[in-house]
Design an enzyme around this catalytic site. Structure first.
Site, mmCIF file in Angstrom:
data_model
loop_
_atom_site.group_PDB
_atom_site.id
_atom_site.type_symbol
_atom_site.label_atom_id
_atom_site.label_comp_id
_atom_site.label_asym_id
_atom_site.label_seq_id
_atom_site.Cartn_x
_atom_site.Cartn_y
_atom_site.Cartn_z
ATOM 1 N N ARG A 103 0.826 -1.217 0.000
ATOM 2 C CA ARG A 103 0.000 0.000 0.000
ATOM 3 C C ARG A 103 0.864 1.273 0.000
ATOM 4 O O ARG A 103 0.480 2.289 -0.567
ATOM 5 C CB ARG A 103 -0.902 0.023 1.234
ATOM 6 N N ASP B 231 -16.095 10.447 6.089
ATOM 7 C CA ASP B 231 -15.073 9.391 6.101
ATOM 8 C C ASP B 231 -13.739 10.082 6.374
ATOM 9 O O ASP B 231 -13.598 11.297 6.150
ATOM 10 C CB ASP B 231 -15.037 8.683 4.736
HETATM 11 C C1 LIG Z 1 -14.990 -1.090 4.945
HETATM 12 S S1 LIG Z 1 -15.405 0.585 4.728
HETATM 13 C C2 LIG Z 1 -17.118 0.538 5.194
HETATM 14 C C3 LIG Z 1 -17.985 1.325 4.240
HETATM 15 C C4 LIG Z 1 -19.484 1.288 4.541
HETATM 16 N N1 LIG Z 1 -19.784 1.847 5.832
HETATM 17 C C5 LIG Z 1 -20.034 -0.109 4.428
HETATM 18 O O1 LIG Z 1 -20.387 -0.719 5.445
HETATM 19 O O2 LIG Z 1 -20.124 -0.606 3.302
HETATM 20 C C6 LIG Z 1 -14.638 1.358 6.134
HETATM 21 C C7 LIG Z 1 -14.467 2.858 5.977
HETATM 22 O O3 LIG Z 1 -14.091 3.394 7.249
HETATM 23 C C8 LIG Z 1 -13.231 4.489 7.006
HETATM 24 N N2 LIG Z 1 -12.465 4.787 8.231
HETATM 25 C C9 LIG Z 1 -11.432 4.090 8.776
HETATM 26 N N3 LIG Z 1 -10.963 4.717 9.868
HETATM 27 C C10 LIG Z 1 -11.722 5.827 10.045
HETATM 28 C C11 LIG Z 1 -11.724 6.890 10.998
HETATM 29 N N4 LIG Z 1 -10.838 6.946 12.004
HETATM 30 N N5 LIG Z 1 -12.642 7.876 10.851
HETATM 31 C C12 LIG Z 1 -13.538 7.857 9.838
HETATM 32 N N6 LIG Z 1 -13.572 6.885 8.901
HETATM 33 C C13 LIG Z 1 -12.684 5.872 9.001
HETATM 34 C C14 LIG Z 1 -12.368 4.012 5.843
HETATM 35 O O4 LIG Z 1 -11.762 5.075 5.161
HETATM 36 C C15 LIG Z 1 -13.372 3.244 5.002
HETATM 37 O O5 LIG Z 1 -13.886 4.022 3.949
#
Ligand SMILES: C[S@@+](CC[C@H](N)C(=O)[O-])C[C@H]1O[C@@H](n2cnc3c(N)ncnc32)[C@H](O)[C@@H]1O
Length: 290
Positions: free
Chosen positions: A57, A159
């Protein structure tokens, strides 16, 4: 329509053997440093088994910044290069999502909308909205329930990852990712790409208008939000945090929910350690413990 491919694909032609060689020096100490930095900045707990993943990454960032080792890259991050820190976080998030993922949540949302008072706007927050499929699925549910686009409904989609927010704002998706949508939903909510855009569909502006996209880090001590929400979607993000971080975030989220609001969690997320805050009222759906 301009379509970009994801930024987290492994480089074409790169083999596991290449990664094992670590063309950029990447020591156990570097990996340890990166794990603690992403934990500090975003709350993400990276398992010790993820060294190869982290290498693949971040190697791209080293190439972009013309660096020769992970030690140099860490130095740059620790020296407070804010733009690189953002790219660092973007590179290490996992953004898997899809339209109407965990479909039962959208049926429950529609039933919940029917119970809400009509004398004030409806407010919904999706706090890990990734590339937009989740907030657009919420918006489609709202339009279908209220039978129109021009409803007093606000959807906040946030996000930590600025790249996914940009893609979400653009609202352009490969047609094959829309397979869960009915033909009538496709017609009502999307514009089909033609010519160079063949194979893609763009969300209609009426639907886009219902959503505000913003960067918010769930780990920040304070969030720039003053309203309360009728529903909070916090799905498939807690799995990246340890129990203490999950609890701290849940404690901060609870006051943002209306007394009768619903909290939607991901399919593998349960909040046994937050029983004082939330009570289970459906499959991975919670309400406030009053
Ligand atoms: C697997 S995706 C889930 C997307 C959607 N909620 C779903 O269930 O399909 C996880 C998301 O959490 C975000 N994320 C991770 N750490 C975070 C943080 N500290 N604050 C806000 N968003 C975060 C990531 O960037 C990513 O887009």
């Amino acid at each position: 329509m301009l379509v970009t491919t994801g930024t987290k694909q492994p480089a074409i032609g790169r083999t596991t053997a290449d990664r094992e060689l670590y063309l950029f020096p990447f020591t156990a100490e570097d990996f340890h440093h990166i794990r603690s930095l992403i934990y500090r900045v975003a709350g993400i707990s990276l398992a010790p088994s993820k060294k190869d993943l982290v290498y693949s990454r971040l190697a791209r960032r080293l190439r972009v910044r013309r660096l020769h080792s992970f030690a140099e890259y860490i130095q740059l991050l620790e020296n407070g290069d804010a733009a690189e820190r953002e790219e660092f976080v973007n590179a290490l998030t996992t953004n898997l999502t899809s339209f109407f993922r965990e479909a039962h949540h959208f049926q429950i949302l529609a039933q919940h909308l029917a119970t809400l008072p009509r004398n004030r706007p409806v407010s919904i927050w999706t706090c890990a909205s990734s590339t937009g499929e989740e907030p657009y699925s919420i918006a489609m549910t709202v339009v279908e329930h209220f039978k129109g686009f021009d409803q007093p409904v606000q959807i906040l989609a946030t996000d930590i990852d600025t790249h996914v927010l940009e893609r979400a704002r653009r609202g352009i998706y490969p047609i094959d990712q829309l397979s869960k949508l009915s033909v009538s939903q496709l017609k009502k909510f999307f514009l089909r790409g033609e010519g160079k855009q063949e194979g893609f569909a763009k969300v209609r502006p009426e639907l886009q208008k219902m959503i505000k996209f913003r960067r918010i880090n769930l780990l920040d001590p304070q969030w720039p939000i003053s309203e309360k929400f009728d529903a909070i979607f916090c799905r498939n993000v807690m799995i990246y945090f340890d129990k203490q971080t999950q609890f701290n975030i849940l404690k901060k989220l609870a006051p943002y929910l209306q007394p009768e609001g619903l909290f939607f969690a991901g399919h593998s997320e349960s909040f046994h350690n937050a029983v004082d805050l939330f009570r289970l009222c459906g499959k991975t759906v919670y309400s406030l413990r009053q």
